[in-house]
Design a protein around this motif. Structure first.
Motif, PDB file in Angstrom:
ATOM      1  N   MET A 166     -17.514 -15.829  -7.886  1.00 29.59           N
ATOM      2  CA  MET A 166     -17.703 -16.990  -6.835  1.00 29.59           C
ATOM      3  C   MET A 166     -19.293 -17.174  -7.313  1.00 29.59           C
ATOM      4  O   MET A 166     -20.124 -16.255  -7.681  1.00 29.59           O
ATOM      5  CB  MET A 166     -17.835 -16.688  -5.549  1.00 29.59           C
ATOM      6  CG  MET A 166     -16.224 -16.202  -5.076  1.00 29.59           C
ATOM      7  SD  MET A 166     -16.083 -15.764  -3.222  1.00 29.59           S
ATOM      8  CE  MET A 166     -16.297 -17.487  -2.505  1.00 29.59           C
ATOM      9  N   PHE A 167     -19.621 -18.430  -7.226  1.00 31.69           N
ATOM     10  CA  PHE A 167     -20.985 -18.883  -7.731  1.00 31.69           C
ATOM     11  C   PHE A 167     -21.725 -19.603  -6.328  1.00 31.69           C
ATOM     12  O   PHE A 167     -21.670 -20.385  -5.887  1.00 31.69           O
ATOM     13  CB  PHE A 167     -20.698 -20.276  -8.644  1.00 31.69           C
ATOM     14  CG  PHE A 167     -22.135 -20.457  -9.276  1.00 31.69           C
ATOM     15  CD1 PHE A 167     -22.610 -19.254 -10.319  1.00 31.69           C
ATOM     16  CD2 PHE A 167     -22.942 -21.489  -9.167  1.00 31.69           C
ATOM     17  CE1 PHE A 167     -23.707 -19.815 -10.909  1.00 31.69           C
ATOM     18  CE2 PHE A 167     -23.992 -21.661  -9.670  1.00 31.69           C
ATOM     19  CZ  PHE A 167     -24.460 -20.894 -10.602  1.00 31.69           C
ATOM     20  N   ASN A 168     -22.433 -18.514  -5.733  1.00 26.57           N
ATOM     21  CA  ASN A 168     -23.005 -18.802  -4.441  1.00 26.57           C
ATOM     22  C   ASN A 168     -24.482 -19.404  -4.640  1.00 26.57           C
ATOM     23  O   ASN A 168     -25.581 -18.734  -5.195  1.00 26.57           O
ATOM     24  CB  ASN A 168     -23.038 -17.546  -3.884  1.00 26.57           C
ATOM     25  CG  ASN A 168     -23.892 -17.690  -2.591  1.00 26.57           C
ATOM     26  OD1 ASN A 168     -23.879 -18.809  -1.744  1.00 26.57           O
ATOM     27  ND2 ASN A 168     -24.498 -16.653  -1.962  1.00 26.57           N
ATOM     28  N   ILE A 169     -24.647 -20.734  -4.619  1.00 29.57           N
ATOM     29  CA  ILE A 169     -25.813 -21.255  -4.876  1.00 29.57           C
ATOM     30  C   ILE A 169     -26.215 -21.894  -3.464  1.00 29.57           C
ATOM     31  O   ILE A 169     -27.085 -22.861  -3.451  1.00 29.57           O
ATOM     32  CB  ILE A 169     -25.698 -22.521  -5.734  1.00 29.57           C
ATOM     33  CG1 ILE A 169     -24.757 -23.475  -5.377  1.00 29.57           C
ATOM     34  CG2 ILE A 169     -25.277 -21.955  -7.374  1.00 29.57           C
ATOM     35  CD1 ILE A 169     -24.534 -24.713  -6.450  1.00 29.57           C
ATOM     36  N   ALA A 215     -18.479 -20.809   3.763  1.00 26.42           N
ATOM     37  CA  ALA A 215     -17.875 -21.160   2.333  1.00 26.42           C
ATOM     38  C   ALA A 215     -16.819 -20.312   1.992  1.00 26.42           C
ATOM     39  O   ALA A 215     -15.759 -20.538   1.397  1.00 26.42           O
ATOM     40  CB  ALA A 215     -19.104 -20.984   1.359  1.00 26.42           C
ATOM     41  N   GLY A 216     -16.920 -18.930   2.294  1.00 22.37           N
ATOM     42  CA  GLY A 216     -15.873 -18.065   1.897  1.00 22.37           C
ATOM     43  C   GLY A 216     -14.336 -18.359   2.662  1.00 22.37           C
ATOM     44  O   GLY A 216     -13.505 -18.270   1.914  1.00 22.37           O
ATOM     45  N   VAL A 227     -18.842 -23.930  -4.902  1.00 23.28           N
ATOM     46  CA  VAL A 227     -20.196 -24.596  -5.608  1.00 23.28           C
ATOM     47  C   VAL A 227     -20.280 -25.889  -4.330  1.00 23.28           C
ATOM     48  O   VAL A 227     -21.567 -26.022  -3.996  1.00 23.28           O
ATOM     49  CB  VAL A 227     -20.073 -25.046  -6.772  1.00 23.28           C
ATOM     50  CG1 VAL A 227     -20.997 -25.846  -7.341  1.00 23.28           C
ATOM     51  CG2 VAL A 227     -19.990 -23.754  -7.713  1.00 23.28           C
ATOM     52  N   ILE A 228     -19.351 -26.754  -4.264  1.00 23.02           N
ATOM     53  CA  ILE A 228     -19.636 -27.723  -3.668  1.00 23.02           C
ATOM     54  C   ILE A 228     -19.801 -27.439  -1.895  1.00 23.02           C
ATOM     55  O   ILE A 228     -20.778 -28.147  -1.642  1.00 23.02           O
ATOM     56  CB  ILE A 228     -18.443 -28.744  -3.524  1.00 23.02           C
ATOM     57  CG1 ILE A 228     -18.051 -29.070  -5.000  1.00 23.02           C
ATOM     58  CG2 ILE A 228     -18.514 -29.762  -2.870  1.00 23.02           C
ATOM     59  CD1 ILE A 228     -16.943 -29.976  -5.166  1.00 23.02           C
ATOM     60  N   VAL A 229     -19.237 -26.638  -1.711  1.00 29.07           N
ATOM     61  CA  VAL A 229     -19.415 -26.164   0.130  1.00 29.07           C
ATOM     62  C   VAL A 229     -20.646 -25.797   0.181  1.00 29.07           C
ATOM     63  O   VAL A 229     -21.279 -26.039   0.976  1.00 29.07           O
ATOM     64  CB  VAL A 229     -18.236 -25.262   0.384  1.00 29.07           C
ATOM     65  CG1 VAL A 229     -18.490 -24.717   1.823  1.00 29.07           C
ATOM     66  CG2 VAL A 229     -17.143 -25.774   0.272  1.00 29.07           C
TER      67      VAL A 229
END
Length: 453
Positions: A166-169, A215-216, A227-229
């Motif tokens: 997962m890409f957590n930004i 998000a998760g 990413v969007i969320v």
């Protein structure tokens, strides 16, 4: 009559002299035994290949590993930064006008500008030799560790999500929510010393975890891309905190029209580790503990095994019986708590006189860089966070002492990410071997046993 065990001199049953298989015909003397013949010619024709030595194997692993790419990426970024420092220096520009008449002046000017800038960077981040005492000279190192504290915590949160695929930004939003909760508890309640700090810390961790858990949960239940969320949640958190800072009775200081909170109470502030003359606080100890915890989770626990399995191949993990959706939620909860620790360390350790909506200070995005440089490993992130903390602490010293724009430090950080994202470029520049083209070990010669009937 010829011996039936000798092969005929011609025909379909003839064999080459170096054959590895012996043939026995039924009824012969050796028909009741198993024989394996390997002629001396066959052994001589197949020279033995010595296996590589231990040192050769170790050097090959180092040259093809990910750690060397990170180190060389930093070196390349510093080289490019040196070129930029030289081009922007006034003395170098003046000496370059008459370069062909006196080239030595230009070389000396370049050396003085680059060495002076990086010396100031070192003295502003590690040790200042111009100070009279060791206690005063070591202060830059404590500043580096102070700057590194939220970077390490944020990098752990981003890196843990990376390991699960997962890409957590959304680090900015998670830090803002955690800082708001911890700050509200820090200035709004009267609790004993120690307990007040603990309650504020736990509140901030829960705030960051729940914000990331959104998000998760959306990814697990609806398939929404994280990413969007997380990008949208960053905006939601920023404007929500901005509104609370302008609303009396929520986060805004009483009697003030500025969007700023009251000062934190003394019972909630992280204690100083080395005394009041240094800014290093208890948050660094918490970050060290968080690094050990994340290492244990990923390397020693069954939950970490599931995280890594989902990150490698979620479909295979699902077939193996792992609940992939739950892993997404758990990973984002832990990642949000780690980024929440970064926000709490800002509020209770650094900005104790009150904070604004800019409390995150760009750390949420810098944490992505730290996680990439650390290769998403806990101790790699720890070292990368200290490196970037040194850049932050030494950048201001470099600007004050040598007049070098602090933006060059930001360019160096960006170049580090660029080189890390392009390992083939780094390998080409330094002529490193490609790990995908590693030499294969020679296969041994196997003789075949034939049992006569």
């Amino acid at each position: 009559m010829s011996d039936p065990r000798e092969p005929a001199s011609g025909g379909a049953d003839s064999r080459e002299p170096d054959a590895d298989v012996a043939i026995e015909e039924p009824g012969s003397v050796a028909a009741t035994s198993t024989t394996t013949t390997t002629t001396a010619a066959a052994r001589a024709a197949a020279p033995e290949v010595e296996p590589p030595s231990r040192w050769h194997t170790m050097l090959h692993q180092i040259a093809t590993g990910n750690a060397i790419i990170s180190v060389l990426a930093v070196i390349l970024a510093l080289i490019v930064g040196a070129i930029m420092i030289a081009f922007t220096d006034e003395n170098v520009q003046k000496a370059s006008v008459y370069f062909f008449a006196r080239p030595g002046d230009t070389v000396v000017a370049v050396w003085q500008s680059v060495s002076g800038a990086y010396t100031a960077l070192f003295q502003g981040s590690v040790y200042n030799f111009n100070r009279d005492t060791f206690a005063a000279g070591i202060r830059p190192l404590t500043e580096t560790l102070t700057f590194a504290t939220p970077l390490i915590a944020g990098g752990l949160g981003v890196g843990l999500a990376f390991r699960v695929g997962m890409f957590n930004i959304g680090g900015r939003g998670q830090m803002l929510i955690a800082a708001s909760v911890a700050g509200w508890i820090g200035f709004g309640f009267d609790l004993p010393w120690g307990l007040h700090m603990l309650v504020a810390l736990i509140g901030g961790l829960l705030g960051g975890a729940l914000w990331a858990g959104i998000a998760g949960l959306l990814k697990a239940r609806t398939g929404a891309h994280e990413v969007i969320v997380t990008i949208m949640l960053n905006y939601v958190a920023f404007y929500l905190v901005s509104w609370m800072l302008r609303t009396p009775g929520l986060l805004q200081a009483p009697g003030s029209s500025n969007p700023k909170t009251p000062a934190m109470k003394e019972t909630a502030i992280f204690p100083a580790l080395l005394g009041p003359q240094y800014n290093l606080h208890f948050g660094f100890i918490l970050v060290v503990g968080a690094t050990v915890l994340v290492w244990w989770i990923l390397s020693r626990s069954s939950l970490g095994f599931k995280f890594r399995a989902v990150g490698e191949n979620p479909n295979a993990a699902r077939v193996a019986g792992i609940n992939v959706k739950s892993m997404y939620v758990y990973a984002m909860l832990i990642a949000g708590a780690l980024l929440g620790l970064a926000g709490v360390s800002q509020v209770l350790g650094t900005v104790t006189t009150g904070f604004t909506a800019g409390i995150d200070a760009g750390i949420g995005f810098d944490a992505i860089t730290v996680a990439l440089l650390g290769r998403s490993t806990p101790w790699g992130i720890f070292v990368a966070g200290i490196l970037f903390g040194a850049f932050k602490a030494g950048g201001f010293s470099m600007q004050a002492a040598e007049g070098v724009p602090v933006e060059i430090v930001l360019v160096v950080q960006s170049l580090i990410v660029l080189f890390i994202a392009a390992p083939p470029l780094v390998r080409t520049i330094f002529r490193l071997p490609d790990p995908s083209r590693a030499a294969k070990r020679p296969r041994p010669i196997v003789t075949k046993e034939v049992k006569a009937k």
